[in-house]
Motif scaffolding. Structure first.
Motif, mmCIF file in Angstrom:
data_model
loop_
_atom_site.group_PDB
_atom_site.id
_atom_site.type_symbol
_atom_site.label_atom_id
_atom_site.label_comp_id
_atom_site.label_asym_id
_atom_site.label_seq_id
_atom_site.Cartn_x
_atom_site.Cartn_y
_atom_site.Cartn_z
ATOM 1 N N VAL A 4 22.070 -58.374 -81.606
ATOM 2 C CA VAL A 4 22.467 -57.051 -81.093
ATOM 3 C C VAL A 4 21.566 -55.938 -81.622
ATOM 4 N N PRO A 5 21.306 -55.830 -82.933
ATOM 5 C CA PRO A 5 20.405 -54.766 -83.393
ATOM 6 C C PRO A 5 18.983 -54.907 -82.841
ATOM 7 N N VAL A 8 19.055 -53.554 -79.304
ATOM 8 C CA VAL A 8 19.177 -52.098 -79.316
ATOM 9 C C VAL A 8 17.848 -51.455 -79.682
ATOM 10 N N SER A 9 17.167 -51.993 -80.672
ATOM 11 C CA SER A 9 15.878 -51.410 -81.044
ATOM 12 C C SER A 9 14.819 -51.664 -79.967
ATOM 13 N N THR A 20 20.431 -47.073 -74.464
ATOM 14 C CA THR A 20 20.232 -47.097 -75.910
ATOM 15 C C THR A 20 21.280 -46.283 -76.660
ATOM 16 N N THR A 24 23.690 -47.902 -79.389
ATOM 17 C CA THR A 24 23.513 -47.486 -80.779
ATOM 18 C C THR A 24 24.834 -47.004 -81.360
ATOM 19 N N LEU A 27 26.987 -50.043 -82.049
ATOM 20 C CA LEU A 27 26.505 -50.758 -83.228
ATOM 21 C C LEU A 27 26.889 -50.017 -84.503
ATOM 22 N N ALA A 28 26.817 -48.702 -84.485
ATOM 23 C CA ALA A 28 27.200 -47.911 -85.655
ATOM 24 C C ALA A 28 28.687 -48.078 -85.965
ATOM 25 N N MET A 31 29.255 -51.480 -87.534
ATOM 26 C CA MET A 31 28.789 -51.494 -88.918
ATOM 27 C C MET A 31 29.731 -50.709 -89.839
#
Length: 96
Positions: A4-5, A8-9, A20, A24, A27-28, A31
């Motif tokens: 996943v990261p 995203v990158s 994006t 993002t 994902l944040a 986390m």
């Protein structure tokens, strides 16, 4: 989870902001939740281990004759039938 990261990158490198930015943010949030999930897992593990130890304590106390202690001390004439034994009570208190 590792992919996943990277995705995203890669989308960020392609400058696809419509995809994006939400990815993002997602994902944040994931986390941010990881420490809470880890803490909940540790708490669950501690509860399970505590119950196992309480059961072992109850069995060990019953095996060494802890249930006969009130009779030996003169606190009771005979061992109580049908009531919670002293070893079971000690195990229950240990689990709290």
């Amino acid at each position: 989870m590792i992919l996943v990261p990277v995705i995203v990158s890669a989308l960020g490198a392609l400058q696809l902001d419509a995809i994006t930015r939400p990815a993002t943010d997602m994902l944040a949030k994931v986390m941010e939740m990881l420490p809470a999930i880890f803490s909940a897992g540790l708490l669950l593990l501690a509860v399970v281990i505590g119950r196992i130890v309480a059961g072992l304590l109850s069995n060990v106390l019953a095996a060494v004759g802890f249930d006969d202690l009130p009779v030996k001390l003169g606190l009771a004439k005979t061992a109580a039938e049908g009531e919670r034994s002293p070893s079971a009570l000690a195990g229950k208190l240990a689990s709290r």
